[in-house]
Design a protein around this motif. Sequence first.
Motif, PDB file in Angstrom:
ATOM      1  N   ASN A   1       1.819 -19.496  -7.146  1.00  0.00           N
ATOM      2  CA  ASN A   1       1.649 -20.691  -6.310  1.00  0.00           C
ATOM      3  C   ASN A   1       2.961 -21.090  -5.630  1.00  0.00           C
ATOM      4  OD1 ASN A   1      -1.039 -20.806  -7.066  1.00  0.00           O
ATOM      5  ND2 ASN A   1      -0.659 -22.260  -8.726  1.00  0.00           N
ATOM      6  N   ALA A   2       4.053 -20.889  -6.309  1.00  0.00           N
ATOM      7  CA  ALA A   2       5.349 -21.276  -5.723  1.00  0.00           C
ATOM      8  C   ALA A   2       5.665 -20.422  -4.498  1.00  0.00           C
ATOM      9  CB  ALA A   2       6.447 -21.146  -6.767  1.00  0.00           C
ATOM     10  N   GLU A   3       5.257 -19.144  -4.568  1.00  0.00           N
ATOM     11  CA  GLU A   3       5.512 -18.236  -3.454  1.00  0.00           C
ATOM     12  C   GLU A   3       4.334 -18.190  -2.483  1.00  0.00           C
ATOM     13  OE1 GLU A   3       8.323 -16.640  -2.807  1.00  0.00           O
ATOM     14  OE2 GLU A   3       9.271 -17.519  -4.583  1.00  0.00           O
ATOM     15  N   ASN A   4       3.251 -18.880  -2.828  1.00  0.00           N
ATOM     16  CA  ASN A   4       2.024 -18.846  -2.008  1.00  0.00           C
ATOM     17  C   ASN A   4       1.593 -17.411  -1.723  1.00  0.00           C
ATOM     18  OD1 ASN A   4       0.493 -21.194  -1.263  1.00  0.00           O
ATOM     19  ND2 ASN A   4       0.585 -20.528   0.861  1.00  0.00           N
ATOM     20  N   THR A   5       1.600 -16.620  -2.783  1.00  0.00           N
ATOM     21  CA  THR A   5       1.316 -15.194  -2.661  1.00  0.00           C
ATOM     22  C   THR A   5       0.248 -14.775  -3.662  1.00  0.00           C
ATOM     23  OG1 THR A   5       3.567 -14.744  -1.888  1.00  0.00           O
ATOM     24  CG2 THR A   5       2.303 -12.878  -2.748  1.00  0.00           C
ATOM     25  N   LEU A   6      -0.673 -13.959  -3.184  1.00  0.00           N
ATOM     26  CA  LEU A   6      -1.735 -13.388  -4.006  1.00  0.00           C
ATOM     27  C   LEU A   6      -1.396 -11.932  -4.272  1.00  0.00           C
ATOM     28  CD1 LEU A   6      -4.695 -14.061  -5.080  1.00  0.00           C
ATOM     29  CD2 LEU A   6      -5.472 -12.850  -3.029  1.00  0.00           C
ATOM     30  N   TYR A   7      -1.704 -11.470  -5.478  1.00  0.00           N
ATOM     31  CA  TYR A   7      -1.393 -10.098  -5.852  1.00  0.00           C
ATOM     32  C   TYR A   7      -2.649  -9.358  -6.302  1.00  0.00           C
ATOM     33  CZ  TYR A   7       3.389 -11.849  -5.943  1.00  0.00           C
ATOM     34  OH  TYR A   7       4.586 -12.426  -5.601  1.00  0.00           O
ATOM     35  N   LEU A   8      -2.601  -8.043  -6.151  1.00  0.00           N
ATOM     36  CA  LEU A   8      -3.641  -7.172  -6.684  1.00  0.00           C
ATOM     37  C   LEU A   8      -2.947  -6.016  -7.386  1.00  0.00           C
ATOM     38  CD1 LEU A   8      -6.660  -6.422  -6.929  1.00  0.00           C
ATOM     39  CD2 LEU A   8      -6.404  -5.097  -4.816  1.00  0.00           C
ATOM     40  N   GLN A   9      -2.949  -6.054  -8.707  1.00  0.00           N
ATOM     41  CA  GLN A   9      -2.404  -4.968  -9.511  1.00  0.00           C
ATOM     42  C   GLN A   9      -3.495  -3.933  -9.726  1.00  0.00           C
ATOM     43  OE1 GLN A   9       0.809  -4.498 -10.807  1.00  0.00           O
ATOM     44  NE2 GLN A   9       0.025  -2.485 -11.421  1.00  0.00           N
ATOM     45  N   MET A  10      -3.230  -2.718  -9.306  1.00  0.00           N
ATOM     46  CA  MET A  10      -4.232  -1.659  -9.396  1.00  0.00           C
ATOM     47  C   MET A  10      -3.727  -0.565 -10.320  1.00  0.00           C
ATOM     48  SD  MET A  10      -5.496  -1.497  -5.425  1.00  0.00           S
ATOM     49  CE  MET A  10      -3.953  -0.807  -4.818  1.00  0.00           C
TER      50      MET A  10
ATOM     51  N   GLY B   1       0.813  -1.203   0.000  1.00  0.00           N
ATOM     52  CA  GLY B   1       0.000   0.000   0.000  1.00  0.00           C
ATOM     53  C   GLY B   1       0.849   1.257   0.000  1.00  0.00           C
ATOM     54  N   GLY B   2       0.207   2.386  -0.224  1.00  0.00           N
ATOM     55  CA  GLY B   2       0.928   3.651  -0.242  1.00  0.00           C
ATOM     56  C   GLY B   2       0.038   4.774  -0.711  1.00  0.00           C
ATOM     57  N   SER B   3       0.671   5.920  -0.957  1.00  0.00           N
ATOM     58  CA  SER B   3      -0.044   7.101  -1.432  1.00  0.00           C
ATOM     59  C   SER B   3       0.336   7.382  -2.872  1.00  0.00           C
ATOM     60  CB  SER B   3       0.312   8.309  -0.556  1.00  0.00           C
ATOM     61  OG  SER B   3      -0.095   8.103   0.775  1.00  0.00           O
ATOM     62  N   VAL B   4      -0.667   7.527  -3.715  1.00  0.00           N
ATOM     63  CA  VAL B   4      -0.430   7.817  -5.130  1.00  0.00           C
ATOM     64  C   VAL B   4      -1.429   8.860  -5.597  1.00  0.00           C
ATOM     65  CG1 VAL B   4       0.497   5.530  -5.658  1.00  0.00           C
ATOM     66  CG2 VAL B   4      -1.962   5.957  -5.900  1.00  0.00           C
ATOM     67  N   GLN B   5      -1.124   9.467  -6.709  1.00  0.00           N
ATOM     68  CA  GLN B   5      -2.068  10.394  -7.322  1.00  0.00           C
ATOM     69  C   GLN B   5      -3.049   9.633  -8.199  1.00  0.00           C
ATOM     70  OE1 GLN B   5       0.469  13.374  -9.231  1.00  0.00           O
ATOM     71  NE2 GLN B   5      -0.088  14.773  -7.570  1.00  0.00           N
ATOM     72  N   ALA B   6      -4.180  10.221  -8.410  1.00  0.00           N
ATOM     73  CA  ALA B   6      -5.171   9.622  -9.293  1.00  0.00           C
ATOM     74  C   ALA B   6      -4.539   9.326 -10.642  1.00  0.00           C
ATOM     75  CB  ALA B   6      -6.364  10.552  -9.454  1.00  0.00           C
ATOM     76  N   GLY B   7      -4.871   8.144 -11.148  1.00  0.00           N
ATOM     77  CA  GLY B   7      -4.278   7.693 -12.402  1.00  0.00           C
ATOM     78  C   GLY B   7      -3.043   6.832 -12.207  1.00  0.00           C
ATOM     79  N   GLY B   8      -2.545   6.779 -10.983  1.00  0.00           N
ATOM     80  CA  GLY B   8      -1.346   6.012 -10.692  1.00  0.00           C
ATOM     81  C   GLY B   8      -1.608   4.535 -10.499  1.00  0.00           C
ATOM     82  N   THR B   9      -0.554   3.813 -10.167  1.00  0.00           N
ATOM     83  CA  THR B   9      -0.647   2.368 -10.006  1.00  0.00           C
ATOM     84  C   THR B   9      -0.024   1.941  -8.674  1.00  0.00           C
ATOM     85  OG1 THR B   9       1.471   1.917 -11.067  1.00  0.00           O
ATOM     86  CG2 THR B   9      -0.456   2.039 -12.499  1.00  0.00           C
TER      87      THR B   9
END
Length: 131
Positions: free
Chosen positions: A73-82, A9-17
Amino acid sequence: QVDLIESGGGSVQAGGTLRLSCQVTGVNISTYCLGWFRQVSGKEREGVGIMANTGDPSYADAVKGRFTISRDNAENTLYLQMNNLEIEDTGMYYCAAPATPFPPGPCIGTMLLGGIGMNYWGKGTLVTVSS
């Protein structure tokens, strides 16, 4: 013992990722339904999207076309690209898992019900989008 730890998480401007991660221990994510949820102060928690045990994601209408859920699956990690973040995306983001593996239908149901049915939750990561 099932633990979920969100980060990114973090702070971004609108339109950012931003890209959020959810490190999972205690269950094999390739066999489990996992979900991303968010909550803004004063509002009810809402589902953002889910990754079914089949590997197929589903998304809330508010984020469809902008957010992408994936898993390693190898890292047992879920991601959310925004991508193309909007001010309305501001909130605390959580990942969650049920106590038992859900098939895709009930997994989508947990998203639509704001997380009802999910038993394990991370502590969340804050996303702030400004103009």
